[in-house]
Structures are given as structure tokens and as C-alpha cells.
Design an enzyme around this catalytic site. Structure first.
Site, PDB file in Angstrom:
ATOM      1  N   ASP A   1      21.480  39.157  34.174  1.00  0.00           N
ATOM      2  CA  ASP A   1      21.848  39.823  32.934  1.00  0.00           C
ATOM      3  C   ASP A   1      20.561  40.416  32.362  1.00  0.00           C
ATOM      4  O   ASP A   1      19.466  39.952  32.653  1.00  0.00           O
ATOM      5  CB  ASP A   1      22.459  38.789  31.981  1.00  0.00           C
TER       6      ASP A   1
ATOM      7  N   ASP B   1      19.866  41.770  28.627  1.00  0.00           N
ATOM      8  CA  ASP B   1      19.453  41.412  27.263  1.00  0.00           C
ATOM      9  C   ASP B   1      19.625  39.912  27.025  1.00  0.00           C
ATOM     10  O   ASP B   1      20.715  39.368  27.180  1.00  0.00           O
ATOM     11  CB  ASP B   1      20.270  42.205  26.250  1.00  0.00           C
TER      12      ASP B   1
ATOM     13  N   TYR C   1      21.706  45.605  19.597  1.00  0.00           N
ATOM     14  CA  TYR C   1      21.872  46.762  20.470  1.00  0.00           C
ATOM     15  C   TYR C   1      20.508  47.398  20.667  1.00  0.00           C
ATOM     16  O   TYR C   1      19.924  47.944  19.732  1.00  0.00           O
ATOM     17  CB  TYR C   1      22.843  47.773  19.870  1.00  0.00           C
TER      18      TYR C   1
ATOM     19  N   ALA D   1      27.880  48.159  25.735  1.00  0.00           N
ATOM     20  CA  ALA D   1      28.942  48.710  24.892  1.00  0.00           C
ATOM     21  C   ALA D   1      28.397  49.552  23.754  1.00  0.00           C
ATOM     22  O   ALA D   1      29.161  50.273  23.100  1.00  0.00           O
ATOM     23  CB  ALA D   1      29.809  47.583  24.340  1.00  0.00           C
TER      24      ALA D   1
ATOM     25  N   CYS E   1      27.656  48.656  32.393  1.00  0.00           N
ATOM     26  CA  CYS E   1      28.992  49.062  31.959  1.00  0.00           C
ATOM     27  C   CYS E   1      28.875  49.688  30.577  1.00  0.00           C
ATOM     28  O   CYS E   1      28.488  49.014  29.625  1.00  0.00           O
ATOM     29  CB  CYS E   1      29.933  47.854  31.907  1.00  0.00           C
TER      30      CYS E   1
ATOM     31  N   CYS F   1      38.007  48.546  31.610  1.00  0.00           N
ATOM     32  CA  CYS F   1      37.447  48.799  32.935  1.00  0.00           C
ATOM     33  C   CYS F   1      37.398  47.505  33.750  1.00  0.00           C
ATOM     34  O   CYS F   1      37.709  46.431  33.243  1.00  0.00           O
ATOM     35  CB  CYS F   1      36.041  49.364  32.774  1.00  0.00           C
TER      36      CYS F   1
ATOM     37  N   CYS G   1      34.457  46.687  35.123  1.00  0.00           N
ATOM     38  CA  CYS G   1      33.027  46.370  35.238  1.00  0.00           C
ATOM     39  C   CYS G   1      32.477  45.594  34.040  1.00  0.00           C
ATOM     40  O   CYS G   1      31.449  44.922  34.167  1.00  0.00           O
ATOM     41  CB  CYS G   1      32.195  47.628  35.493  1.00  0.00           C
TER      42      CYS G   1
ATOM     43  N   LYS H   1      31.611  42.720  32.016  1.00  0.00           N
ATOM     44  CA  LYS H   1      31.660  41.268  32.214  1.00  0.00           C
ATOM     45  C   LYS H   1      32.495  40.649  31.092  1.00  0.00           C
ATOM     46  O   LYS H   1      32.361  41.081  29.949  1.00  0.00           O
ATOM     47  CB  LYS H   1      30.233  40.682  32.199  1.00  0.00           C
TER      48      LYS H   1
HETATM   49 MG   LIG Z   1      22.720  38.737  27.617  1.00  0.00          MG
HETATM   50 ZN   LIG Z   2      32.949  49.142  32.416  1.00  0.00          ZN
END
Ligand SMILES: [Mg+2]
Ligand SMILES: [Zn+2]
Length: 192
Positions: free
Chosen positions: A13, A15, A24, A58, A94, A109, A111, A113
Site C-alpha cells: 500500500d 499512503d 489526500y 479516490a 485505482c 470498479c 480495482c 481495495k
Molecule cells: Mg494506506
Molecule cells: Zn478502481
């Protein structure tokens, strides 16, 4: 099913795991490496493991930053790693969200997670054997994606990890919970 000839990978992963959690991440100035980031990735490289970043972004779907920025951030990470003799073999992200404010990213989607789409795509692209691979993340949804594809899973206590550790998710087990990515790399090298 054919003979499995893939190589093992470590899926990181981004972040809260590879780099500091920044809400973000929308500007390069806010992209902060942990003191151990370069050493941990280099140790995995030297063990012959593919190192693949898989990250939900996102913020793209929510219009917080442009999709192009994700690529810029990953180029920046790659440069810093390269200066320390380390590398990420591939980045997958994603940009979607089912309630995205930007229509082109508003899909359920495969993708995002905990869906395993990024892991499956990487496995096909890079000839990875998922059953011999490890997923490392600071959120249960990172580990859930790994469980679905039969990988081992490590929760790190950086990022949201401590909060997640305190709130176990039924059905999502970690093979181990470790302090950070450096400890995760040590665990993986011992297990390899
Ligand atoms: Mg994370
Ligand atoms: Zn996605």
C-alpha cells in the site's frame, strides 16, 4: 490450471505504508518518506522479490487532484528510491469511487481495495505467483484484497494501522502485525 512459474511479489500500500499518510496527498511537498522507506524497499529488491505498489486514489474521483498528479507522485517516489539504490517495479492505482463527484470515475470498479483487481492485473502483467506473495498495508481493506487472492498479509502500525489494530475486522486476518515497513521487510525475508 497450468504450471505456476510466477515469481513472488511484495504488494505495498502507498499512503501510511510506503510513505506517510497525508490525508489526500495532493502536492509533492506533502509527500514524506519514512526514515526506513528506502532501506526497506532495497532489502526487498535484493531478495529478488518484485515490489509493486497498489493504491486507492479516490481523491481523483472526488476532484481533489488530477489523475496526472498520481503519476507525478509515483515518478517522484521512484526518483527518490533510485537515489538510494531501491526501486518499485510497478505502480497500480485505482482512481475510482462509486460516489465520485467526477462522472468518468464514478463506477463500482474491480480495482478499488478491498477488491483484488490491482493484484490480479499486476500478477498477469509481471508473471507474479500470488500464492507466494505478501500484501502489506495499514488498513484492513488492503489485507482483505490479499486474502482474496491467497497471498499472505501484514498489517503495519504506521498510517491508520494502530487504529485498525484496535478494531479487528471479522474474517480479515493478518499473518502478522508489525510496527512498520522495515519490520515487514524483515518478516518477509525471514519467511522467504
Ligand atoms: Mg494506506
Ligand atoms: Zn478502481
Amino acid at each position: 490450471m497450468g504450471v505456476d512459474v510466477g515469481r513472488p511479489a511484495v504488494f505495498l500500500d502507498r499512503d501510511g505504508t510506503l510513505i506517510e499518510e497525508a490525508g489526500y496527498l495532493d502536492r509533492l511537498e506533502r509527500l514524506v518518506f519514512y526514515p526506513f522507506t528506502v532501506d526497506a524497499v532495497r532489502a526487498l529488491n535484493q531478495a529478488g522479490l518484485a515490489v509493486v505498489v497498489v493504491t486507492n486514489q479516490a481523491g481523483v474521483a472526488r476532484g481533489i487532484f488530477r489523475e496526472a498528479f498520481v503519476g507525478e507522485a509515483h515518478a517522484h517516489i521512484s526518483e527518490r528510491l533510485a537515489r538510494g539504490g531501491a526501486r518499485v517495479d510497478a505502480f497500480y492505482y485505482c482512481p475510482h469511487h462509486p460516489e465520485a463527484s467526477i462522472e468518468q470515475y464514478r463506477i463500482a470498479c474491480d480495482c478499488r481495495k478491498p477488491q483484488p483487481g490491482m493484484l490480479r492485473r499486476a500478477a498477469a502483467d509481471l508473471q507474479i505467483d500470488l500464492s507466494r506473495s505478501v500484501v502489506v498495508g495499514d488498513r484492513w481493506h488492503d489485507l482483505q484484497a490479499g486474502r482474496v487472492v491467497g497471498a499472505r498479509t501484514l498489517l503495519v502500525r504506521t498510517g491508520y494501522g494502530r487504529t485498525e489494530e484496535a478494531a479487528p475486522r471479522p474474517g480479515v486476518e493478518a499473518d502478522a502485525i508489525v510496527d512498520n515497513l522495515m519490520e515487514a521487510a524483515s518478516w518477509i525475508l525471514r519467511a522467504a
